[in-house]
Design a protein around this motif. Structure first.
Motif, PDB file in Angstrom:
ATOM      1  N   THR A   1      42.638  22.083 126.750  1.00 31.49           N
ATOM      2  CA  THR A   1      42.217  22.239 128.020  1.00 31.49           C
ATOM      3  C   THR A   1      43.226  23.163 128.793  1.00 31.49           C
ATOM      4  N   ASP A   2      42.736  23.958 129.759  1.00 33.48           N
ATOM      5  CA  ASP A   2      43.230  25.026 130.517  1.00 33.48           C
ATOM      6  C   ASP A   2      42.882  24.895 131.922  1.00 33.48           C
TER       7      ASP A   2
ATOM      8  N   GLY B   1      42.857  26.750 134.142  1.00 28.92           N
ATOM      9  CA  GLY B   1      42.373  27.882 134.761  1.00 28.92           C
ATOM     10  C   GLY B   1      41.004  28.259 134.175  1.00 28.92           C
ATOM     11  N   GLN B   2      40.612  27.390 133.118  1.00 33.42           N
ATOM     12  CA  GLN B   2      38.984  27.667 132.545  1.00 33.42           C
ATOM     13  C   GLN B   2      38.431  26.314 132.822  1.00 33.42           C
ATOM     14  N   MET B   3      36.990  26.682 133.127  1.00 34.64           N
ATOM     15  CA  MET B   3      36.062  25.512 133.188  1.00 34.64           C
ATOM     16  C   MET B   3      36.917  24.140 133.720  1.00 34.64           C
ATOM     17  N   ASN B   4      37.548  24.756 135.108  1.00 32.84           N
ATOM     18  CA  ASN B   4      38.208  23.474 135.877  1.00 32.84           C
ATOM     19  C   ASN B   4      38.931  22.455 135.175  1.00 32.84           C
TER      20      ASN B   4
ATOM     21  N   CYS C   1      37.469  21.497 126.383  1.00 30.91           N
ATOM     22  CA  CYS C   1      36.922  22.490 125.480  1.00 30.91           C
ATOM     23  C   CYS C   1      37.049  22.484 124.300  1.00 30.91           C
TER      24      CYS C   1
ATOM     25  N   GLY D   1      39.236  26.786 122.788  1.00 33.77           N
ATOM     26  CA  GLY D   1      39.605  27.558 123.918  1.00 33.77           C
ATOM     27  C   GLY D   1      38.418  28.369 124.381  1.00 33.77           C
TER      28      GLY D   1
ATOM     29  N   ARG E   1      34.298  28.666 126.584  1.00 33.47           N
ATOM     30  CA  ARG E   1      33.766  28.167 127.751  1.00 33.47           C
ATOM     31  C   ARG E   1      32.853  27.077 127.322  1.00 33.47           C
TER      32      ARG E   1
ATOM     33  N   THR F   1      32.551  23.179 126.812  1.00 31.92           N
ATOM     34  CA  THR F   1      32.970  21.968 127.176  1.00 31.92           C
ATOM     35  C   THR F   1      32.747  20.817 126.193  1.00 31.92           C
TER      36      THR F   1
END
Length: 80
Positions: A9-10, A12-15, A19, A22, A24, A26
């Protein structure tokens, strides 16, 4: 104990959605792909970046995070 080391989870990525590795991609999308392509050979042809262990961990992650409830066919939800 099963390790979910491929779930990332980040914010800044895919809200911030969980995922795979890392990417994109989900967990939700991996579940959709697994449902659409139950045959791993066909799935690998369509999504070569998606490994069998990715699918296994996505399924396990989803099972751990689903609410423990029973939903009747009429749409009434009962907590088990």
């Amino acid at each position: 104990m099963i390790t979910l080391d491929r779930i990332t989870t980040d914010p800044g990525q895919m809200n911030g959605q969980p995922c795979l590795r890392g990417m994109r991609l989900t967990v939700r999308r991996v579940l959709e792909i697994a449902a659409l392509y139950p045959d791993s050979t066909e799935r690998k042809q369509e999504f070569p970046e998606l490994e069998d262990e990715d699918v296994r961990q996505a399924l396990h992650y989803a099972a751990l995070h689903l609410p423990d409830q029973i939903i009747s066919l009429s749409g009434d939800a009962l907590v088990a």
